[in-house]
Design an enzyme around this catalytic site. Structure first.
Site, PDB file in Angstrom:
ATOM      1  N   LYS A  63     -34.053 -17.927  -7.971  1.00 16.02           N
ATOM      2  CA  LYS A  63     -33.993 -17.102  -6.760  1.00 16.02           C
ATOM      3  C   LYS A  63     -33.951 -17.992  -5.525  1.00 16.02           C
ATOM      4  CE  LYS A  63     -34.818 -12.914  -7.009  1.00 16.02           C
ATOM      5  NZ  LYS A  63     -35.923 -12.156  -7.489  1.00 16.02           N
ATOM      6  N   CYS A  98     -66.326  -0.250   0.170  1.00 13.52           N
ATOM      7  CA  CYS A  98     -67.200   0.833   0.594  1.00 13.52           C
ATOM      8  C   CYS A  98     -67.626   1.499  -0.711  1.00 13.52           C
ATOM      9  CB  CYS A  98     -66.412   1.820   1.454  1.00 13.52           C
ATOM     10  SG  CYS A  98     -67.230   3.412   1.594  1.00 13.52           S
ATOM     11  N   CYS A 141     -66.054   5.891   6.830  1.00 14.26           N
ATOM     12  CA  CYS A 141     -67.224   6.755   6.710  1.00 14.26           C
ATOM     13  C   CYS A 141     -68.483   6.127   7.292  1.00 14.26           C
ATOM     14  CB  CYS A 141     -67.448   7.154   5.261  1.00 14.26           C
ATOM     15  SG  CYS A 141     -68.026   5.789   4.250  1.00 14.26           S
ATOM     16  N   ASP A 159     -26.152  -9.555  -5.864  1.00 14.03           N
ATOM     17  CA  ASP A 159     -27.235  -8.715  -5.345  1.00 14.03           C
ATOM     18  C   ASP A 159     -26.781  -7.259  -5.240  1.00 14.03           C
ATOM     19  OD1 ASP A 159     -29.721  -8.159  -4.481  1.00 14.03           O
ATOM     20  OD2 ASP A 159     -29.483  -8.994  -2.476  1.00 14.03           O
ATOM     21  N   TYR A 211     -21.121  -8.994 -16.669  1.00 14.79           N
ATOM     22  CA  TYR A 211     -21.683 -10.274 -17.100  1.00 14.79           C
ATOM     23  C   TYR A 211     -22.365 -10.219 -18.467  1.00 14.79           C
ATOM     24  CZ  TYR A 211     -25.765  -8.088 -14.915  1.00 14.79           C
ATOM     25  OH  TYR A 211     -26.744  -7.210 -14.554  1.00 14.79           O
ATOM     26  N   LEU A 262     -34.652 -10.668 -16.044  1.00  9.89           N
ATOM     27  CA  LEU A 262     -34.772 -12.097 -16.311  1.00  9.89           C
ATOM     28  C   LEU A 262     -36.051 -12.653 -15.709  1.00  9.89           C
ATOM     29  CD1 LEU A 262     -31.142 -13.193 -15.415  1.00  9.89           C
ATOM     30  CD2 LEU A 262     -32.116 -12.934 -17.682  1.00  9.89           C
ATOM     31  N   CYS A 282     -66.780   8.907   0.366  1.00  8.47           N
ATOM     32  CA  CYS A 282     -65.990   8.399   1.498  1.00  8.47           C
ATOM     33  C   CYS A 282     -64.645   9.121   1.526  1.00  8.47           C
ATOM     34  CB  CYS A 282     -65.787   6.899   1.346  1.00  8.47           C
ATOM     35  SG  CYS A 282     -64.640   6.213   2.549  1.00  8.47           S
ATOM     36  N   LYS A 300     -27.717 -19.313 -18.279  1.00 11.22           N
ATOM     37  CA  LYS A 300     -27.809 -18.758 -19.636  1.00 11.22           C
ATOM     38  C   LYS A 300     -27.412 -19.810 -20.668  1.00 11.22           C
ATOM     39  CE  LYS A 300     -26.309 -14.336 -17.732  1.00 11.22           C
ATOM     40  NZ  LYS A 300     -25.256 -13.340 -17.583  1.00 11.22           N
ATOM     41  N   LYS A 349     -25.847 -14.882  -9.055  1.00 14.47           N
ATOM     42  CA  LYS A 349     -26.673 -13.691  -9.264  1.00 14.47           C
ATOM     43  C   LYS A 349     -26.293 -12.694  -8.176  1.00 14.47           C
ATOM     44  CE  LYS A 349     -31.403 -12.245 -10.093  1.00 14.47           C
ATOM     45  NZ  LYS A 349     -31.440 -11.169  -9.102  1.00 14.47           N
ATOM     46  N   GLU A 404     -24.080 -18.707 -13.523  1.00 18.69           N
ATOM     47  CA  GLU A 404     -23.340 -17.636 -12.852  1.00 18.69           C
ATOM     48  C   GLU A 404     -24.016 -17.311 -11.536  1.00 18.69           C
ATOM     49  OE1 GLU A 404     -23.444 -14.256 -15.458  1.00 18.69           O
ATOM     50  OE2 GLU A 404     -22.687 -15.454 -17.113  1.00 18.69           O
ATOM     51  N   CYS A 433     -68.064   0.678   6.659  1.00 17.21           N
ATOM     52  CA  CYS A 433     -66.748   1.217   6.304  1.00 17.21           C
ATOM     53  C   CYS A 433     -66.095   1.838   7.541  1.00 17.21           C
ATOM     54  CB  CYS A 433     -66.907   2.284   5.210  1.00 17.21           C
ATOM     55  SG  CYS A 433     -65.389   3.198   4.896  1.00 17.21           S
ATOM     56  N   ASP A 446       0.849  -1.195   0.000  1.00 13.89           N
ATOM     57  CA  ASP A 446       0.000   0.000   0.000  1.00 13.89           C
ATOM     58  C   ASP A 446       0.883   1.243   0.000  1.00 13.89           C
ATOM     59  OD1 ASP A 446      -2.047  -1.716   0.134  1.00 13.89           O
ATOM     60  OD2 ASP A 446      -2.783  -1.101   2.118  1.00 13.89           O
ATOM     61  N   TYR A 493       2.091   2.034  -3.418  1.00 17.61           N
ATOM     62  CA  TYR A 493       0.977   2.569  -4.217  1.00 17.61           C
ATOM     63  C   TYR A 493       0.763   4.044  -3.879  1.00 17.61           C
ATOM     64  CZ  TYR A 493      -3.606   3.270  -6.247  1.00 17.61           C
ATOM     65  OH  TYR A 493      -4.636   3.759  -6.996  1.00 17.61           O
TER      66      TYR A 493
HETATM   67  S1  IVH Z   1     -27.906 -11.333 -16.878  1.00 17.15           S
HETATM   68  C1  IVH Z   1     -30.808  -9.933 -20.298  1.00 17.15           C
HETATM   69  N1  IVH Z   1     -26.247 -12.135 -15.005  1.00 17.15           N
HETATM   70  O1  IVH Z   1     -30.245  -9.798 -11.975  1.00 17.15           O
HETATM   71  C2  IVH Z   1     -30.576 -10.160 -18.870  1.00 17.15           C
HETATM   72  N2  IVH Z   1     -27.968 -10.618 -14.382  1.00 17.15           N
HETATM   73  O2  IVH Z   1     -33.303  -9.822 -13.646  1.00 17.15           O
HETATM   74  C3  IVH Z   1     -29.310  -9.633 -18.354  1.00 17.15           C
HETATM   75  N3  IVH Z   1     -27.912  -9.909 -12.055  1.00 17.15           N
HETATM   76  O3  IVH Z   1     -31.305  -6.913 -13.546  1.00 17.15           O
HETATM   77  C4  IVH Z   1     -29.042 -10.002 -16.931  1.00 17.15           C
HETATM   78  N4  IVH Z   1     -26.139 -11.072 -11.469  1.00 17.15           N
HETATM   79  O4  IVH Z   1     -29.137  -6.760 -12.372  1.00 17.15           O
HETATM   80  C5  IVH Z   1     -27.332 -11.374 -15.285  1.00 17.15           C
HETATM   81  N5  IVH Z   1     -24.689 -12.887 -13.459  1.00 17.15           N
HETATM   82  C6  IVH Z   1     -25.740 -12.142 -13.754  1.00 17.15           C
HETATM   83  C7  IVH Z   1     -26.382 -11.334 -12.773  1.00 17.15           C
HETATM   84  C8  IVH Z   1     -27.507 -10.590 -13.135  1.00 17.15           C
HETATM   85  C9  IVH Z   1     -27.071 -10.213 -11.059  1.00 17.15           C
HETATM   86  C10 IVH Z   1     -29.095  -9.035 -11.918  1.00 17.15           C
HETATM   87  C11 IVH Z   1     -29.233  -7.996 -12.997  1.00 17.15           C
HETATM   88  C12 IVH Z   1     -30.632  -8.139 -13.552  1.00 17.15           C
HETATM   89  C13 IVH Z   1     -31.277  -9.105 -12.603  1.00 17.15           C
HETATM   90  C14 IVH Z   1     -32.039 -10.178 -13.362  1.00 17.15           C
END
Ligand code: IVH
Length: 668
Positions: free
Chosen positions: A311, A423, A408, A118, A223, A84, A428, A287, A116, A114, A405, A34, A37
């Site tokens: 999910k 109602c 009223c 958050d 992504y 998606l 109202c 995908k 997802k 992949e 209601c 560090d 840097y």
């Molecule tokens: S692909 C055409 N890959 O999840 C669709 N989305 O509804 C392109 N997200 O709004 C999305 N990780 O913000 C994709 N590895 C990943 C992701 C990802 C998070 C989110 C993205 C999107 C929502 C899916």
């Protein structure tokens, strides 16, 4: 120091710092201390301070955040940012796989799984190698320009080695460590902590002062891609590898899966391991890998058919339901809400949950005093899942919806075929206030400064009863209200005044016609142009419009027959509210062009037109543009370097045009 020397040294320092940054933030593999840097950065800052005209926009010194902005500019996405479809269990994933198999001509396909992430979706645009614009997803068509804030994320390269304009897309997020540190600091300052890392990331990127974003230690994983004319990579995995080579940060946990069984195993593996990650994930994205197969599967209105988001199940907790409250909505529907002992679920404290209607209360046998299991549906809306009947003491009380209601006192009714209790007193007060709140809301007339509280104040002070009263408000009367200063009053009057110029669809949605959402309101406004023409429309004329069903048509027709509504519209006209459509009309299709009814595929690089532009023009002339070549294709339009689609079209004997021929036909 001479300027030439400075130039030379600055170039060296920037190169070094970019490499250090990349090693540290993208590869997670720092090569220098560090201290080293910091010393290198300090030297760069010193020289730049001496020669300010040598500061470049992609210099590592420019990540710390420039001057605060007044507000965010809108960014129209050149390629929409879609979301998606969701899967919640194994069955959903297997049906997705079935749809993919049925949609493809071959059984030879594979997936990329992949994590997802958050956070929030962002799009990064590079022109001549420079990071020029970063945007949020917004509604998918239009986002907000958050370039200044994204520049502070050190894993985003400010410069890449590519001349052509490209857009890459990914998820910006706040790592757990940054989140914990931020909340600890917030608590120390006596401020409310962020509920979860996603809110913290979104909150940081929506700061007008980029110095705040810079202090929040955000990160990004890329992504996907947006507009990128010459992208001829033939698979999603190839795209991710390529992005990685260009210095972008991608997520390493991705895995190719040849079968749905392998996908399920990946899902199971990460469901168990997610807590070990240094960032939060809320599911798995699956995908189809091959681009050609993605094209073949195409899109539904809002989501690709070639990808799905699994999910993770929502967190469930138990708490006590100590009472049920009743609320009267805009249309008179009386909704029961569970009042809960406060409990933390999925990052926020929950103390209320809608119970929707009496049938649902009966079905779940929910009683006052019950111990209940709750979760957040879609991780947002709190919901009572079930009652813990074992915990009952016998003191719990059954709940019945009232005969009158709660606002009223007039008799309540349950209309045929409806689960809701209503109602039906048109005067109202609860309905009037809710109707006003709806009228001024964001998707309706969008009147700033008129929240629920101010509306209640105006109603109680008897300044506003009906919608048109809003347009008759006087400054001196407003100033008599509590907490209403001169500035707020002026701003409010200005917003109300500005709303008069809204295009018709906002007014239509604001009127709160049953079944008419904002999308239908737009369709109606486009079709009828003025409110007078819509008011005169028969049910037959209404159902003749695409997307307007019988139920909605009836409701619209009935709405405009009501004296109260007719009178309201007259009043609104008198005060100067616009009653015509001011948006863009959908392209009118010419009856007989060479493209009419033909299925057309575009491929390769075009010179004069971008592919989306060509698509738009062809569709306006009645052509149907699809993504992949099949026996049904009538015409292939091939730009430079057309690949496999060209070969396939040739094999199938499909007519092929070059770009010049297309332009000629468009001009005709
Ligand atoms: S692909 C055409 N890959 O999840 C669709 N989305 O509804 C392109 N997200 O709004 C999305 N990780 O913000 C994709 N590895 C990943 C992701 C990802 C998070 C989110 C993205 C999107 C929502 C899916």
């Amino acid at each position: 120091m001479k300027k030439e020397e400075a130039m030379q040294e600055l170039a060296d320092l920037r190169k070094k710092l970019n490499q250090y940054n990349y090693d540290y933030h993208v590869l997670d593999n720092p090569q220098v201390s560090d201290y080293e840097y910091d010393q290198t950065l300090k030297r760069l800052l010193d020289i730049e301070a001496e020669f300010p005209d040598l500061v470049t926009s992609d210099s590592p010194s420019q990540r710390v955040g420039g001057a605060p902005l007044e507000g965010f500019q809108k960014v129209e996405h050149r390629v929409p940012m879609l979301s998606l479809g969701n899967a919640f269990n194994e069955e959903d994933l297997r049906s997705f796989d079935k749809r993919v198999r049925n949609g493809l001509e071959t059984e030879d396909y594979s997936y990329i799984c992949e994590l997802k992430i958050d956070g929030l979706a962002v799009s990064l645009r590079y022109e001549n190698g420079e990071f020029v614009q970063g945007a949020t997803r917004g509604d998918g068509a239009t986002g907000e320009d958050i370039t200044q804030n994204l520049r502070t994320i050190r894993s985003i390269p400010l410069r890449i080695d590519l001349e052509e304009a490209i857009e890459v897309r990914g998820e910006a997020f706040m790592p757990q460590k940054s989140f914990a540190a931020l909340n600890a600091q917030k608590e120390e300052n006596g401020e409310a902590p962020f509920a979860n890392p996603r809110n913290a990331a979104a909150g940081s990127l929506r700061q007008l002062d980029p110095k705040i974003a810079a202090s929040r230690n955000l990160d990004v994983f890329l992504y996907g891609s947006g507009q990128w004319e010459t992208n001829d990579l033939d698979s999603h995995s190839g795209l991710l590898d390529y992005l990685e080579q260009q210095g972008f940060k991608t997520n390493k946990e991705r895995r190719r899966c040849e079968t749905i069984e392998e996908v399920l195993a990946y899902v199971e593996e990460w469901s168990a391991k997610r807590a070990d990650l240094s960032y939060e994930i809320d599911g798995i994205v699956i995908k189809v890998d091959k681009r050609e197969q993605q094209d073949e599967l195409g899109f539904t209105a809002r989501t690709p058919r070639w990808a799905i988001a699994y999910k993770f199940p929502a967190e469930e907790v138990t708490t006590k339901l100590y009472d049920i409250e009743l609320n009267v909505g805009r249309t008179g529907v009386i909704t029961p809400t569970a009042l809960l002992e406060p409990v933390r679920v999925a990052g926020t404290t929950v103390q209320r949950a809608t119970l929707h209607n009496e049938d649902l209360i009966r079905e779940k046998d929910i009683r006052i005093g019950d111990t209940v299991v709750i979760k957040k549906a879609g991780d947002i809306i709190p919901e009572v899942v079930r009652v813990v009947t074992d915990a009952r003491t016998g003191d719990e009380q059954e709940f019945h919806m009232p005969a009158n209601c709660p606002e009223c006192g007039s008799e309540t009714v349950r209309l045929e075929d409806e689960v809701a209790l209503r109602c039906i007193n048109p005067s109202c007060p609860a309905q009037l206030v809710e109707g006003l709140i709806h009228f001024v809301s964001r998707n309706a007339m969008n009147i700033d400064g008129l929240g629920e509280k101010v509306i209640m104040q105006l109603y109680k002070a008897e300044l506003v009863h009906t919608i048109d009263d809003l347009y008759k408000l006087q400054r001196d009367k407003l100033l008599e209200l509590e907490r209403m200063g001169e500035k707020s009053a002026d701003n409010l009057l200005q917003s109300i005044e500005a709303s008069k110029e809204n295009s018709l669809e906002r007014l239509l949605f604001g009127l709160g016609i049953r079944f008419v959402g904002s999308k239908a309101a737009k369709t109606l406004a486009q079709a009828f142009d003025t409110i007078d023409r819509l008011q005169q429309a028969t049910v037959e004329e209404l159902v003749a419009i695409d997307e307007i069903g019988e139920k909605m048509a009836d409701s619209i027709y009935q709405h405009f027959q009501e004296d109260k509504v007719i009178q309201l519209i007259e009043e609104l006209k008198t005060v100067g509210v616009n009653m015509t459509y001011r948006g863009i009309k959908p392209q009118e299709v010419t009856a007989d062009s060479v493209f009419t009814g033909k299925t057309i595929v575009l491929t390769g690089k075009m010179e004069a037109l971008s592919r989306p532009q060509a698509k738009e023009k062809i569709e306006a002339l009645g052509g149907i543009v699809t993504g992949s070549v099949s026996k049904k294709t009538d015409l292939l339009i091939a730009g430079e370097d057309a690949g496999s689609k060209y070969d396939k079209a040739e094999k199938l004997g499909i007519e092929i045009w070059d770009e010049a021929r297309l332009i000629e036909a468009l001009q005709e």
